[in-house]
Design a protein around this motif. Structure first.
Motif, short mmCIF file in Angstrom:
data_model
loop_
_atom_site.label_atom_id
_atom_site.label_comp_id
_atom_site.label_asym_id
_atom_site.label_seq_id
_atom_site.Cartn_x
_atom_site.Cartn_y
_atom_site.Cartn_z
N ASN A 289 -16.87 -11.18 -44.54
CA ASN A 289 -16.89 -11.42 -43.11
C ASN A 289 -15.48 -11.23 -42.54
N ALA A 290 -14.48 -11.79 -43.19
CA ALA A 290 -13.06 -11.50 -42.96
C ALA A 290 -12.60 -11.64 -41.51
N ILE B 253 -6.43 -7.71 -33.01
CA ILE B 253 -7.47 -7.59 -34.02
C ILE B 253 -7.83 -8.97 -34.57
N LYS B 254 -9.12 -9.27 -34.56
CA LYS B 254 -9.61 -10.58 -34.98
C LYS B 254 -10.22 -10.56 -36.37
N SER B 255 -10.87 -9.46 -36.73
CA SER B 255 -11.60 -9.47 -37.98
C SER B 255 -11.77 -8.06 -38.52
N TYR B 256 -12.14 -7.99 -39.80
CA TYR B 256 -12.45 -6.73 -40.45
C TYR B 256 -13.63 -6.93 -41.40
N PRO B 257 -14.83 -7.14 -40.85
CA PRO B 257 -16.00 -7.23 -41.71
C PRO B 257 -16.16 -5.90 -42.45
N ASN B 258 -16.35 -5.96 -43.78
CA ASN B 258 -16.30 -4.72 -44.54
C ASN B 258 -17.03 -4.83 -45.88
N TRP C 13 -15.31 -2.56 -39.81
CA TRP C 13 -14.88 -2.52 -38.41
C TRP C 13 -13.71 -3.48 -38.18
N GLU C 14 -12.63 -2.96 -37.62
CA GLU C 14 -11.61 -3.83 -37.06
C GLU C 14 -12.07 -4.19 -35.65
N ILE C 15 -12.40 -5.46 -35.46
CA ILE C 15 -12.93 -5.91 -34.17
C ILE C 15 -11.81 -6.56 -33.37
#
Length: 312
Positions: A43-44, A75-80, A195-197
């Protein structure tokens, strides 16, 4: 009527139960993750600020979706999905991905490869986002046109956006080697795509499939670039420096050092090798005291965003 209502309730419960049993990961936790073999899903939410939510549901390490609401200020997150290979620069590495992205928000879909210097390969993006660094050149790599950026780490932006497909990752590493940004034989791990969100409101990001294959010597070469590498940055082999828009973190060994034309700050405090970091991968690990969005290699591939960012 009561019997019909009862039957409907029972059927609904069965559907919920089957859905729950089919998910290997269903969580809104900031650091939720699941691994199977060499593949993991994360989730990251490493840059969480303000009021946010991000929930991940995965049926496997390579099939999942996140529903996210993130404020738009960095940038808040990087789900991957990630793959942890045991390989080196110069070996053939191929990745394949299929995704579905929302039609609004601020985000980018990118491969993130650690070799051990970070290399980002942007496939698709939306909204108020852009590469970190300065434009260097344009190049044809793996049969497509790419804009090449550099400021701390190499970034490749596809000139014609795509939601997925097969990509020769080793070709991008070879390009960075040719520019003096990477060294052949350096360890590669992990290889990730997600995705970098930066900002969104109740948007769904879906990973339909993800795979990485490794093996054999890489023979792919990069087409000639239209310009030369930016003269303002000089990199030496053993030590890496990463520069953000305002801050650079530099690590120096006994024999080599890396410098940049911009102002640099030496990281202070003690660093330790562990099993946590800011993007959700077991390795590289987290530096306990440093500032800015930086990366450094001091013997155990540390990464950091800010003091205390390392999560258990």
């Amino acid at each position: 009527m009561k019997h019909l209502t009862y039957l409907i309730v029972v059927m609904a419960l069965l559907v919920v139960s089957q859905t729950a049993q089919g998910a290997v990961l269903s969580s809104c936790d900031q650091w939720a993750s699941y691994c199977s073999g060499s593949y993991c899903v994360y989730n990251a939410v490493w840059g969480a600020t303000g009021s946010w939510s991000q929930c991940i549901t995965a049926t496997s390490t390579t099939q999942w979706n996140v529903v996210a609401t993130q404020p738009s200020n960095g940038i808040k997150s990087y789900p991957n999905s990630g793959y942890l290979p045991s390989t080196t620069v110069g070996t053939s590495i191929t990745g394949s991905v299929s995704t579905s992205s929302p039609g609004s928000g601020n985000w980018n879909l990118a491969w993130d490869v650690w070799a051990p210097q970070e290399v980002m390969i942007w496939l698709r993006w939306m909204g108020a986002v852009g590469p970190w660094g300065s434009y260097v050149t344009s190049a044809t790599i793996d049969g497509a046109g790419w804009d090449v950026y550099k400021n701390g780490y190499p970034g490749y932006l596809r000139q014609s956006q795509t939601s997925g497909g097969t990509i020769n990752i080793s070709a991008f590493l070879a390009d960075s080697v040719s520019r003096g940004w990477l060294s052949n034989g350096s360890t590669v791990t992990p290889v990730q795509c997600g995705w970098e969100i930066t900002g969104c409101s109740n948007q769904t990001f879906t990973m339909n499939s993800f795979s990485v294959s490794v093996g054999g010597a890489s023979t792919t070469t990069t087409a000639a670039s239209t310009t030369t590498t930016a003269a303002s940055t000089t990199t030496t082999a053993a030590t890496t420096s990463t520069t953000s828009a305002s801050t650079s973190t530099t690590t120096t060994s006994a024999t080599t050092s890396t410098t940049s034309a911009t102002t640099t700050t030496t990281a202070s405090g003690s660093c330790s090798c562990g099993t946590c970091n800011w993007w959700g991968t077991p390795v590289p690990t987290c530096c306990q005291a440093c500032s800015g969005w930086g990366w450094q290699d001091g013997g155990c591939n540390r990464s950091c965003v800010c003091s205390g960012s390392c999560q258990p």
